[in-house]
Design a protein around this motif. Structure first.
Motif, PDB file in Angstrom:
ATOM      1  N   ASP A 183      49.179  51.403  69.171  1.00  0.00           N
ATOM      2  CA  ASP A 183      48.813  50.787  70.454  1.00  0.00           C
ATOM      3  C   ASP A 183      48.746  49.261  70.338  1.00  0.00           C
ATOM      4  OD1 ASP A 183      48.230  50.845  73.159  1.00  0.00           O
ATOM      5  OD2 ASP A 183      46.065  50.940  72.847  1.00  0.00           O
ATOM      6  N   TRP A 184      49.748  48.698  69.701  1.00  0.00           N
ATOM      7  CA  TRP A 184      49.847  47.244  69.537  1.00  0.00           C
ATOM      8  C   TRP A 184      50.992  46.765  70.424  1.00  0.00           C
ATOM      9  CZ3 TRP A 184      46.666  43.831  67.293  1.00  0.00           C
ATOM     10  CH2 TRP A 184      47.135  42.529  67.037  1.00  0.00           C
ATOM     11  N   ARG A 185      50.657  46.340  71.611  1.00  0.00           N
ATOM     12  CA  ARG A 185      51.674  46.039  72.616  1.00  0.00           C
ATOM     13  C   ARG A 185      51.893  44.527  72.731  1.00  0.00           C
ATOM     14  NH1 ARG A 185      52.470  50.937  74.779  1.00  0.00           N
ATOM     15  NH2 ARG A 185      50.755  52.449  74.612  1.00  0.00           N
ATOM     16  N   HIS A 186      52.208  43.914  71.590  1.00  0.00           N
ATOM     17  CA  HIS A 186      52.405  42.465  71.552  1.00  0.00           C
ATOM     18  C   HIS A 186      53.733  42.164  70.882  1.00  0.00           C
ATOM     19  CE1 HIS A 186      48.197  42.349  72.659  1.00  0.00           C
ATOM     20  NE2 HIS A 186      47.913  43.084  71.599  1.00  0.00           N
ATOM     21  N   ARG A 187      54.308  41.034  71.237  1.00  0.00           N
ATOM     22  CA  ARG A 187      55.599  40.637  70.679  1.00  0.00           C
ATOM     23  C   ARG A 187      55.456  40.284  69.193  1.00  0.00           C
ATOM     24  NH1 ARG A 187      55.280  37.852  75.479  1.00  0.00           N
ATOM     25  NH2 ARG A 187      54.784  35.924  74.374  1.00  0.00           N
ATOM     26  N   PRO A 188      56.554  40.219  68.453  1.00  0.00           N
ATOM     27  CA  PRO A 188      56.494  39.837  67.042  1.00  0.00           C
ATOM     28  C   PRO A 188      55.761  38.504  66.854  1.00  0.00           C
ATOM     29  CG  PRO A 188      58.661  40.691  67.534  1.00  0.00           C
ATOM     30  CD  PRO A 188      57.923  40.622  68.853  1.00  0.00           C
ATOM     31  N   PHE A 189      54.853  38.476  65.894  1.00  0.00           N
ATOM     32  CA  PHE A 189      54.053  37.308  65.518  1.00  0.00           C
ATOM     33  C   PHE A 189      53.061  36.885  66.599  1.00  0.00           C
ATOM     34  CE2 PHE A 189      57.980  36.898  63.020  1.00  0.00           C
ATOM     35  CZ  PHE A 189      57.449  36.820  61.744  1.00  0.00           C
ATOM     36  N   GLU A 190      52.867  37.705  67.608  1.00  0.00           N
ATOM     37  CA  GLU A 190      51.909  37.377  68.668  1.00  0.00           C
ATOM     38  C   GLU A 190      50.561  38.030  68.362  1.00  0.00           C
ATOM     39  OE1 GLU A 190      51.144  38.038  73.473  1.00  0.00           O
ATOM     40  OE2 GLU A 190      53.041  38.661  72.562  1.00  0.00           O
ATOM     41  N   ILE A 191      49.517  37.206  68.274  1.00  0.00           N
ATOM     42  CA  ILE A 191      48.164  37.689  68.044  1.00  0.00           C
ATOM     43  C   ILE A 191      47.337  37.371  69.287  1.00  0.00           C
ATOM     44  CG2 ILE A 191      46.109  37.561  66.582  1.00  0.00           C
ATOM     45  CD1 ILE A 191      48.563  38.683  65.168  1.00  0.00           C
ATOM     46  N   PRO A 192      46.709  38.361  69.893  1.00  0.00           N
ATOM     47  CA  PRO A 192      45.904  38.099  71.096  1.00  0.00           C
ATOM     48  C   PRO A 192      44.830  37.054  70.817  1.00  0.00           C
ATOM     49  CG  PRO A 192      46.166  40.460  70.749  1.00  0.00           C
ATOM     50  CD  PRO A 192      46.722  39.785  69.528  1.00  0.00           C
ATOM     51  N   ASP A 193      44.542  36.236  71.805  1.00  0.00           N
ATOM     52  CA  ASP A 193      43.584  35.141  71.635  1.00  0.00           C
ATOM     53  C   ASP A 193      42.229  35.639  71.149  1.00  0.00           C
ATOM     54  OD1 ASP A 193      45.466  33.310  72.424  1.00  0.00           O
ATOM     55  OD2 ASP A 193      44.756  33.175  74.495  1.00  0.00           O
ATOM     56  N   ALA A 194      41.754  36.748  71.698  1.00  0.00           N
ATOM     57  CA  ALA A 194      40.429  37.254  71.310  1.00  0.00           C
ATOM     58  C   ALA A 194      40.405  37.671  69.847  1.00  0.00           C
ATOM     59  CB  ALA A 194      40.038  38.434  72.198  1.00  0.00           C
ATOM     60  N   VAL A 195      41.508  38.254  69.376  1.00  0.00           N
ATOM     61  CA  VAL A 195      41.581  38.676  67.977  1.00  0.00           C
ATOM     62  C   VAL A 195      41.629  37.455  67.061  1.00  0.00           C
ATOM     63  CG1 VAL A 195      42.976  39.912  66.269  1.00  0.00           C
ATOM     64  CG2 VAL A 195      42.686  40.864  68.567  1.00  0.00           C
ATOM     65  N   LEU A 196      42.460  36.486  67.407  1.00  0.00           N
ATOM     66  CA  LEU A 196      42.560  35.284  66.576  1.00  0.00           C
ATOM     67  C   LEU A 196      41.234  34.518  66.570  1.00  0.00           C
ATOM     68  CD1 LEU A 196      44.336  33.512  64.810  1.00  0.00           C
ATOM     69  CD2 LEU A 196      45.082  32.304  66.877  1.00  0.00           C
ATOM     70  N   LYS A 197      40.580  34.439  67.712  1.00  0.00           N
ATOM     71  CA  LYS A 197      39.295  33.747  67.789  1.00  0.00           C
ATOM     72  C   LYS A 197      38.280  34.410  66.868  1.00  0.00           C
ATOM     73  CE  LYS A 197      35.697  32.307  71.054  1.00  0.00           C
ATOM     74  NZ  LYS A 197      35.256  32.339  72.486  1.00  0.00           N
ATOM     75  N   GLN A 198      38.264  35.731  66.832  1.00  0.00           N
ATOM     76  CA  GLN A 198      37.323  36.438  65.962  1.00  0.00           C
ATOM     77  C   GLN A 198      37.632  36.183  64.492  1.00  0.00           C
ATOM     78  OE1 GLN A 198      34.742  37.833  67.068  1.00  0.00           O
ATOM     79  NE2 GLN A 198      34.007  39.427  65.682  1.00  0.00           N
ATOM     80  N   TRP A 199      38.905  36.207  64.135  1.00  0.00           N
ATOM     81  CA  TRP A 199      39.276  35.927  62.753  1.00  0.00           C
ATOM     82  C   TRP A 199      38.918  34.485  62.370  1.00  0.00           C
ATOM     83  CZ3 TRP A 199      39.858  38.727  58.739  1.00  0.00           C
ATOM     84  CH2 TRP A 199      40.378  40.022  58.815  1.00  0.00           C
ATOM     85  N   ARG A 200      39.090  33.546  63.289  1.00  0.00           N
ATOM     86  CA  ARG A 200      38.767  32.156  62.979  1.00  0.00           C
ATOM     87  C   ARG A 200      37.255  31.979  62.791  1.00  0.00           C
ATOM     88  NH1 ARG A 200      43.570  29.058  63.974  1.00  0.00           N
ATOM     89  NH2 ARG A 200      45.061  30.395  62.873  1.00  0.00           N
ATOM     90  N   LYS A 201      36.451  32.746  63.525  1.00  0.00           N
ATOM     91  CA  LYS A 201      35.002  32.741  63.281  1.00  0.00           C
ATOM     92  C   LYS A 201      34.697  33.186  61.860  1.00  0.00           C
ATOM     93  CE  LYS A 201      33.252  33.684  67.973  1.00  0.00           C
ATOM     94  NZ  LYS A 201      32.505  34.684  68.789  1.00  0.00           N
ATOM     95  N   ILE A 202      35.409  34.199  61.409  1.00  0.00           N
ATOM     96  CA  ILE A 202      35.213  34.686  60.038  1.00  0.00           C
ATOM     97  C   ILE A 202      35.585  33.594  59.041  1.00  0.00           C
ATOM     98  CG2 ILE A 202      36.099  36.342  58.340  1.00  0.00           C
ATOM     99  CD1 ILE A 202      36.406  38.308  60.777  1.00  0.00           C
TER     100      ILE A 202
END
Length: 336
Positions: A287-306
């Motif tokens: 269920d990953w409905r994103h283009r190649p190399f595309e990371i949703p903003d919410a996911v990237l924001k969470q990883w950057r917090k980490i």
């Protein structure tokens, strides 16, 4: 709370674990596919383990890769380098950009086929020759204990984590390394074994029938086996290992190529791109409905917090070491 202890971002992660782990999986899948070369299966299989380790336990600050009291993360299974590069990008290491991931395995990029120390920020040691990473990690863990014995917890108080594969543990060098680590009771050393039972030629039973848990226990380690796709089981095992009086092996039973409907669990996911059709099927399955190399903003924001979570611990360490230095007697210089 000890100086080392860290909390998950916001207590519990804001996003589902699966979304965080799938970001790693698909960056690896897309990079290998673009390069037409590489190993997608290990990053896909170990993404759950890596997500738990980085989000809940690893002490680091992506803005300062050389902070001396950071936890060390060694990817001994260096062929799965896209696992590490995905993590470095997601957590915000300077210079490890999406363009570098797109240039995976290309001449001049910061994302070579195997991690190289001094070439890519966040890579703790060069790995490629099997067994080299786990052996180097034993040296890192020994160095931490020696510094701790001399200067105390305020100066040296970190762990060394390793992701190792079957190939790492088959090498003779690993036998010597784990023997020394067990003998010295290097309890800040934790090895996460990608126990997927698959090699590049097929089942590991073709070439090896070692009981790895028995082998590590015989060398004085703590050893257990867990479901490597169960986040809570992973977290519980790591927490127990962190509070052990011996080095620890956590055998993480994983599925190589996790999520790829026609290749997971087989050698076909090991050393070759999945191919466009299988990638499309994998995107549907996970269920990953994103283009190649595309990371949703919410996911990237969470990883950057980490990636930024360790900043207070780093700043506290700098302040403590300044006080230690100011309290030390001045060095007397000799005129020779």
């Amino acid at each position: 709370m000890t100086v080392h202890a860290l909390s998950p971002v916001g207590g519990r992660p804001d996003l589902a674990h699966a979304e965080m782990a799938n970001a790693i999986r698909f960056l690896a899948v897309d990079a290998v596919e673009k390069a037409k070369s590489g190993h997608p299966g290990m990053p896909m299989g170990m993404a759950d383990v890596a997500t738990v380790l980085f989000s809940r336990f690893l002490k680091f600050d992506a803005s300062d890769p050389s902070w001396p009291d950071r936890d060390r993360f060694v990817l001994s299974a260096g062929h799965g380098s896209m696992l590490l590069y995905a993590l470095l990008y997601l957590t915000g290491y300077e210079g490890v950009t999406l363009d570098e991931l797109r240039a995976f395995r290309q001449w001049g990029s910061k994302t070579p086929g195997h991690p190289e120390y001094g070439h890519t920020p966040g890579v703790e040691t060069t790995t490629g020759p099997l067994g080299q990473g786990i052996a180097t990690a034993v040296g890192m863990a020994l160095a931490e204990r020696m510094l701790n014995a001399r200067f105390g917890n305020d100066f040296a108080d970190h762990y060394t984590y390793v992701i190792a594969g079957d190939g790492c543990l088959m090498e003779g060098l690993s036998h010597e390394a784990i023997s020394l680590a067990g003998h010295l009771r290097l309890n800040r050393l934790i090895v996460l074994f990608d126990d997927n039972e698959i090699s590049i030629d097929g089942s590991t039973s073709l070439s090896c029938s070692d009981d790895q848990l028995a082998r590590f226990k015989a060398s004085g380690w703590s050893a257990c086996r867990i479901d490597g796709h169960d986040p809570e089981a992973i977290a519980t095992a790591i927490e127990r290992a962190r509070n052990n009086d011996r080095p620890s092996l956590i055998a993480c039973r994983t599925v190589i190529g996790f999520g790829a409907p026609n290749r997971q669990g087989t050698e076909k996911a090991h050393g070759a791109p999945l191919g466009a059709d299988e990638i499309a099927s994998t995107r549907t399955a996970l269920d990953w409905r994103h283009r190649p190399f595309e990371i949703p903003d919410a996911v990237l924001k969470q990883w950057r917090k980490i990636g930024a979570r360790g900043q207070p611990a780093r700043r506290s360490w700098i302040e403590r070491t300044r006080r230690l230095n100011s309290a030390s007697p001045p060095v007397r210089r000799r005129n020779w």
